[in-house]
Design a protein around this motif. Structure first.
Motif, mmCIF file in Angstrom:
data_model
loop_
_atom_site.group_PDB
_atom_site.id
_atom_site.type_symbol
_atom_site.label_atom_id
_atom_site.label_comp_id
_atom_site.label_asym_id
_atom_site.label_seq_id
_atom_site.Cartn_x
_atom_site.Cartn_y
_atom_site.Cartn_z
ATOM 1 N N VAL A 1 -35.533 -25.876 11.437
ATOM 2 C CA VAL A 1 -35.866 -24.458 11.500
ATOM 3 C C VAL A 1 -34.931 -23.722 12.464
ATOM 4 O O VAL A 1 -34.453 -22.621 12.167
ATOM 5 C CB VAL A 1 -37.352 -24.286 11.906
ATOM 6 N N ARG B 1 -40.258 -21.746 -6.863
ATOM 7 C CA ARG B 1 -41.229 -20.656 -6.684
ATOM 8 C C ARG B 1 -40.544 -19.283 -6.777
ATOM 9 O O ARG B 1 -39.420 -19.084 -6.328
ATOM 10 C CB ARG B 1 -41.972 -20.812 -5.369
ATOM 11 N N ALA C 1 -40.853 -15.841 5.644
ATOM 12 C CA ALA C 1 -41.245 -16.330 4.321
ATOM 13 C C ALA C 1 -40.702 -17.736 4.080
ATOM 14 O O ALA C 1 -41.440 -18.639 3.632
ATOM 15 C CB ALA C 1 -40.722 -15.371 3.246
ATOM 16 N N PHE C 2 -39.433 -17.911 4.396
ATOM 17 C CA PHE C 2 -38.831 -19.227 4.133
ATOM 18 C C PHE C 2 -39.507 -20.306 4.986
ATOM 19 O O PHE C 2 -39.852 -21.383 4.493
ATOM 20 C CB PHE C 2 -37.331 -19.176 4.422
ATOM 21 N N HIS D 1 -43.095 -21.382 3.819
ATOM 22 C CA HIS D 1 -43.135 -22.351 2.722
ATOM 23 C C HIS D 1 -42.645 -23.728 3.148
ATOM 24 O O HIS D 1 -43.148 -24.737 2.674
ATOM 25 C CB HIS D 1 -42.318 -21.846 1.532
ATOM 26 N N ALA D 2 -41.657 -23.740 4.029
ATOM 27 C CA ALA D 2 -41.100 -25.033 4.428
ATOM 28 C C ALA D 2 -42.110 -25.842 5.232
ATOM 29 O O ALA D 2 -42.125 -27.071 5.169
ATOM 30 C CB ALA D 2 -39.831 -24.832 5.233
ATOM 31 N N LEU D 3 -42.971 -25.152 5.963
ATOM 32 C CA LEU D 3 -43.865 -25.868 6.867
ATOM 33 C C LEU D 3 -45.295 -26.031 6.351
ATOM 34 O O LEU D 3 -45.979 -26.978 6.732
ATOM 35 C CB LEU D 3 -43.910 -25.141 8.223
ATOM 36 N N PHE E 1 -30.467 -16.166 0.282
ATOM 37 C CA PHE E 1 -30.978 -16.443 1.629
ATOM 38 C C PHE E 1 -31.418 -17.899 1.740
ATOM 39 O O PHE E 1 -31.148 -18.576 2.735
ATOM 40 C CB PHE E 1 -32.151 -15.510 1.945
ATOM 41 N N HIS F 1 -40.057 -29.019 -0.008
ATOM 42 C CA HIS F 1 -41.165 -28.129 0.311
ATOM 43 C C HIS F 1 -40.718 -26.689 0.515
ATOM 44 O O HIS F 1 -41.428 -25.748 0.179
ATOM 45 C CB HIS F 1 -41.891 -28.631 1.556
ATOM 46 N N ALA F 2 -39.530 -26.534 1.059
ATOM 47 C CA ALA F 2 -39.056 -25.171 1.332
ATOM 48 C C ALA F 2 -38.785 -24.405 0.044
ATOM 49 O O ALA F 2 -38.968 -23.194 -0.016
ATOM 50 C CB ALA F 2 -37.803 -25.215 2.190
ATOM 51 N N LEU F 3 -38.379 -25.133 -0.980
ATOM 52 C CA LEU F 3 -37.941 -24.442 -2.198
ATOM 53 C C LEU F 3 -38.977 -24.436 -3.317
ATOM 54 O O LEU F 3 -38.943 -23.542 -4.157
ATOM 55 C CB LEU F 3 -36.642 -25.085 -2.718
ATOM 56 N N PHE G 1 -37.830 -32.085 3.349
ATOM 57 C CA PHE G 1 -37.946 -30.751 3.923
ATOM 58 C C PHE G 1 -37.527 -29.684 2.913
ATOM 59 O O PHE G 1 -38.212 -28.671 2.730
ATOM 60 C CB PHE G 1 -37.095 -30.653 5.196
ATOM 61 N N SER H 1 -38.403 -31.134 11.612
ATOM 62 C CA SER H 1 -38.702 -29.795 11.122
ATOM 63 C C SER H 1 -38.282 -28.744 12.147
ATOM 64 O O SER H 1 -37.750 -27.685 11.787
ATOM 65 C CB SER H 1 -40.193 -29.659 10.844
#
Lengths: 201, 201, 201, 201
Positions: free
Chosen positions: D168, C156, D194-195, D198-200, C163, C198-200, C195, D164
DNA sequence: CATGAATGAGAATTCATTCAT
DNA sequence: CATGAATGAATTCTCATTCAT
């Protein structure tokens, strides 16, 4: 004739003898610079460019290396002192010649002067007894010439021969360490001669 | 209450200072006897009768203990030298008084003489720089008096003041180490005086 | 004879190298378990089954042993990361493969994960500078792949490559320390993959 | 509200309580900077400006000081987390608010982040058991909100709530240590949000 | 409550010497 | 004769904790 001279002739000696000399020379430099206890066998063998194994093949211990250095140095000096005495016509002449030789040697081998100063009078060293005898030999030779000069009337009669001998040796060793970097060799020797001349005559 | 707490503080101060002094005295004895590197902190604290911890509470390192010893000893000597110079009427008088004091001190503290000899000129010691300056101070004081004597005509004109000062110091230190066990104190001092008198006059 | 002595040398080389490796392995285990400062050299050499002396023959200090451990570990990882990147067809594939490898490694070497976490960011450590560079190398490789994925449109577009890379690394290391005892290896890796996916993406 | 905030109100507290706070603050800074084992009590009391005696009057041991620091810091965080959960309308809102608070706290207290990272997972510490429970409390709160979000359908159904949560937390702590010097606070928090979003989601 | 000197167990490091190869 | 890895006892230094004042 000089303290570290043997190594110069090493080319003709067998490799074994040469290695031994390399080690003695290295030991003189390192121990003279840092003192016996601070000097490490590792440093000495590295300076000599040989392995630790050979060092212990040639010398039973670190102490024996140090003994070897002092022994060779003081032995050479005693031999030269004796030669000078034999050749000299009178006591003052012998004394001045010995002093000159002694001063020149220490000037050229500041590390040996160091070694002498820092290690010889120390207790608890395996070699101190034997080495003190070696130094005593030098002092005895000088003492004898002073005594002879007093008897002959060529030196002042109030001199205590042995005390004077020790004083002169102490003076030369100290001056050598102090002035090696400050005076040229000949000037250094001249100063020694002048001072001793007045102290003894 | 201020007075009481001041007294308490003073008491503490004194106890702490006393411990420090015990350590310096012990360090002088042990290092003087065995040399800096051979002396161990364990021996020093045992000799001082304190724990190893306090030693490192009062001194950052073994080297600092040694520095403290030399610093105090040479500092005392410099102070006495200055006092003597102020009180003396002429250069020869000042020189003989300093020499006598110096000889007496070294005779009484052979360990200090030893320490001086064996550690002062050594490379790679943290303190050698500072301590050399200290010794130089002593030599400078003597040098100044010899120079004054030469100018005044009370000492022979051919003397090199600094060279003579170094020679005399070297002579006294060496003699002290050699003769402490062989001569009585007064006799030792007399020998020193006599020898120096002839060397300088 | 040349062959024989070469073999001898190789044998020695191997024995020496083996000792070094024993020490590194032991250091990893002990330091990973107790932290750098709490781990003692005594424990490490005991774990390695060698004497304390050899440890200091092979490594200049305890810190150097630790550096060696991190260096080897991170070096291996960087090498594998590079290999993966070369072989992967696209950015997501490279990232997942690296993540999987990274997770598996840390799962198997919880002690290494521990070591990384507890010592890497610490001030006043001799190695922190060099080791941070090593870790940065890993992060840079991951960052580059994320950036590539973003450009290609396979990840995305709102991602901040660096980061994200740091976040993912922190996540994996933390999870490894937390879940090594709680999840089976494959399950652990699957969780990480899911995990991160989905995060990336 | 902030970790080290108690000291700010110290003026109103009795001197004793103030001293205790000074020590806790100092312990946080020193231990956070150098790690528990490397930090010395001497450094801590010097940083706090108190004597060693008082430190041991207030805390039984060094370990208790460290426990006090972590306990206060994690306790404050848990309290704030609970407050956030109570006030939040939905799970995603609670999670983002907690994350924001957590990120802000660690950004402001890098030393605390350090402390958390370097000491919490370590074996052989007197406090690790109790402190792990403290951290677990934080993780449990986050886990519960993730689970709630999954149930409610506001978070993706494939999430493993606890995994998760741990991920985090690890991500935030790592990022805080990495980016405190590189990003402004608000920017740092935005990146985290932001990160995590998207991850969750 | 406060101070800071004192303690002592333990940790890192060094180094003379040995020995397998 | 030569090498250099290995040993382990000895040494310097650290530091949590105690305690007299």
């Amino acid at each position: 004739m000089a303290i570290a001279s043997a190594a110069r002739a090493a080319g003709k000696q067998k490799k074994s003898e040469r290695t031994r000399q390399l080690l003695l020379d290295a030991a003189l430099r390192i121990i003279g610079r840092k003192g016996y206890t601070s000097a490490t066998v590792d440093e000495i063998v590295k300076e000599a460019g040989v392995s630790k194994g050979v060092a212990y093949y040639h010398f039973k211990s670190k102490a024996e290396m140090a003994t070897g250095v002092l022994d060779a140095g003081l032995g050479n000096m005693a031999a030269e002192f004796k030669r000078i005495v034999e050749e000299a016509s009178d006591a003052p002449g012998a004394l001045m010649a010995m002093l000159e030789f002694f001063a020149a040697e220490l000037y050229d081998n500041r590390e040996f002067a160091h070694f002498l100063m820092t290690e010889l009078w120390r207790d608890g060293r395996v070699w101190s007894e034997a080495m003190r005898d070696r130094l005593q030999e030098l002092i005895d030779i000088i003492t004898a010439q002073i005594a002879r000069g007093v008897e002959e009337g060529s030196l002042r009669s109030t001199l205590d021969p042995q005390f004077s001998a020790v004083s002169v040796v102490g003076m030369v060793v100290t001056d050598a360490m102090y002035y090696t970097d400050l005076l040229a060799k000949q000037s250094f020797i001249d100063h020694i001669r002048a001072f001793a001349h007045h102290a003894l005559s």
